[in-house]
Design an enzyme around this catalytic site. Structure first.
Site, PDB file in Angstrom:
ATOM      1  N   HIS A 115      -9.600  -1.020  -1.109  1.00  0.00           N
ATOM      2  CA  HIS A 115     -10.389  -0.789   0.111  1.00  0.00           C
ATOM      3  C   HIS A 115     -11.674   0.011  -0.153  1.00  0.00           C
ATOM      4  O   HIS A 115     -12.498   0.153   0.753  1.00  0.00           O
ATOM      5  CB  HIS A 115      -9.564  -0.042   1.167  1.00  0.00           C
ATOM      6  CG  HIS A 115      -8.410  -0.830   1.694  1.00  0.00           C
ATOM      7  ND1 HIS A 115      -8.544  -2.109   2.181  1.00  0.00           N
ATOM      8  CD2 HIS A 115      -7.086  -0.530   1.810  1.00  0.00           C
ATOM      9  CE1 HIS A 115      -7.349  -2.556   2.576  1.00  0.00           C
ATOM     10  NE2 HIS A 115      -6.453  -1.614   2.353  1.00  0.00           N
ATOM     11  N   ASP A 151      -2.136  -8.117  -1.750  1.00  0.00           N
ATOM     12  CA  ASP A 151      -1.797  -7.026  -0.821  1.00  0.00           C
ATOM     13  C   ASP A 151      -1.917  -7.579   0.610  1.00  0.00           C
ATOM     14  O   ASP A 151      -2.774  -8.419   0.877  1.00  0.00           O
ATOM     15  CB  ASP A 151      -2.775  -5.870  -1.033  1.00  0.00           C
ATOM     16  CG  ASP A 151      -2.393  -4.617  -0.261  1.00  0.00           C
ATOM     17  OD1 ASP A 151      -1.867  -3.677  -0.889  1.00  0.00           O
ATOM     18  OD2 ASP A 151      -2.635  -4.562   0.967  1.00  0.00           O
ATOM     19  N   HIS A 153      -3.106  -6.294   3.114  1.00  0.00           N
ATOM     20  CA  HIS A 153      -4.377  -5.910   3.731  1.00  0.00           C
ATOM     21  C   HIS A 153      -5.547  -6.544   2.975  1.00  0.00           C
ATOM     22  O   HIS A 153      -5.508  -6.643   1.741  1.00  0.00           O
ATOM     23  CB  HIS A 153      -4.517  -4.378   3.722  1.00  0.00           C
ATOM     24  CG  HIS A 153      -3.379  -3.684   4.404  1.00  0.00           C
ATOM     25  ND1 HIS A 153      -2.374  -3.026   3.714  1.00  0.00           N
ATOM     26  CD2 HIS A 153      -3.070  -3.585   5.723  1.00  0.00           C
ATOM     27  CE1 HIS A 153      -1.500  -2.530   4.589  1.00  0.00           C
ATOM     28  NE2 HIS A 153      -1.894  -2.862   5.804  1.00  0.00           N
ATOM     29  N   ASP A 231       3.035  -4.886   0.134  1.00  0.00           N
ATOM     30  CA  ASP A 231       3.246  -4.565   1.546  1.00  0.00           C
ATOM     31  C   ASP A 231       3.289  -5.793   2.453  1.00  0.00           C
ATOM     32  O   ASP A 231       3.388  -5.644   3.670  1.00  0.00           O
ATOM     33  CB  ASP A 231       2.215  -3.535   2.032  1.00  0.00           C
ATOM     34  CG  ASP A 231       0.818  -3.786   1.512  1.00  0.00           C
ATOM     35  OD1 ASP A 231       0.577  -4.877   0.959  1.00  0.00           O
ATOM     36  OD2 ASP A 231      -0.038  -2.889   1.647  1.00  0.00           O
TER      37      ASP A 231
HETATM   38 ZN   LIG Z   1      -2.037  -2.809   1.683  1.00  0.00          ZN
END
Ligand SMILES: [Zn+2]
Length: 288
Positions: A115, A151, A153, A231
């Site tokens: 991120h 991931d 996200h 995740d």
């Molecule tokens: Zn994540």
């Protein structure tokens, strides 16, 4: 299988934060207790030169690591966070080197990185390990680097840094809508996003991963870098994925079958089953 880790990476935490030291500590203990998969343990030793980091980040990002204020509500300041973040980058670069030596390798480090934007740390991430490693790869001879991010996200920071970088393609499969609310569409000529709705049935989620891997294959990479987040697992507390341990095994197996140098870095994964998920993935990567 080579696992790169440094027990010092468990040396920072904020009470109640999902990105806690047990993620790495419990995984290390789990992997050391099993006998199915032989593992060589290595600690990242090198100091990373600023110029390597500055291919991906502005000088302000490096300077900000020394300012004792939280970066955002998800991303606390910790004493020496700059050193922790640099050690995670060092592990990523060591993983790159191991991959080029033909080794199966995984970087089991924190903080994660995907991120972190070119100009800003965010989302539990301070420096973008995978983007720094991908840019190091192209600066040192790689012609076609594929970065896969599974991931749950979106790898918004990786996309931000690698957007339209020559010799690199980025493939991210992630929940959308969901944090960080990007990744609904492809960007530039090299960033490909595969959004998956919350609670999408497992086989549909897996088909999306397979689609991304098919597109990655078409690129014919000479090196594959993986942002390995766990995740999207059905019991992860931070998202609404539906994957099972065997899906992470399948991911590892499918990446191995590409038959090109491959390295993976830990990103997210917050369930208590994280050690078993990483183990499943490593077995796939190792062909066990
Ligand atoms: Zn994540």
């Amino acid at each position: 299988m080579k696992v790169i880790t440094d027990e010092r990476c468990t040396g920072y935490q904020r009470a109640g934060h999902a990105e806690h030291p047990r993620r790495v500590a419990a995984t290390t203990a789990f992997l050391k207790s099993q006998t199915e998969l032989p593992i060589t343990w290595v600690a990242p030793s090198e100091m990373v030169a600023d110029e390597i980091i500055l291919r991906a980040h502005t000088p302000a990002v490096l300077a900000r690591l020394a300012v004792p204020e939280d970066f955002d509500e998800d991303t606390p300041f910790h004493e020496n966070i700059g050193a922790f973040a640099r050690a995670s980058v060092a592990a990523a670069l060591a993983a790159l080197r191991a991959a080029r030596n033909g080794e199966a390798v995984f970087s089991l480090m924190r903080p994660p990185g995907h991120h972190a934007l070119r100009e800003k740390s965010m989302g539990f991430c301070y420096l973008n390990n995978i983007a720094i490693a991908a840019l190091e790869a192209t600066a040192t001879g790689a012609q076609r680097v594929a970065v896969l991010d599974f991931d749950v996200h979106h790898g918004n920071g990786t996309e931000d840094i690698l957007l339209n970088q020559p010799g690199i393609e980025f493939f991210s499969v992630h929940q959308f809508p969901g944090y960080p609310d990007t990744g609904a569409e492809n960007r530039g000529r090299n960033c490909f996003n595969y959004p998956v709705g919350a609670g999408t049935p497992r086989l549909t989620y897996r088909a999306k991963l397979a689609h991304a891997l098919d597109d990655l294959r078409v690129f014919r990479p000479d090196l594959v870098a993986v942002s390995a987040g766990f995740d999207a697992y059905v019991r992860d507390p931070l998202a609404d994925g539906t994957l099972l341990p065997e899906d992470f095994y399948w991911l590892g197996q499918t990446l191995r079958a590409l038959n090109v140098p491959l390295f993976s870095l830990l990103e997210g994964g917050y369930s208590k089953d994280l050690p078993a998920l990483i183990f499943a993935y490593l077995k796939g990567v190792a062909g066990k």
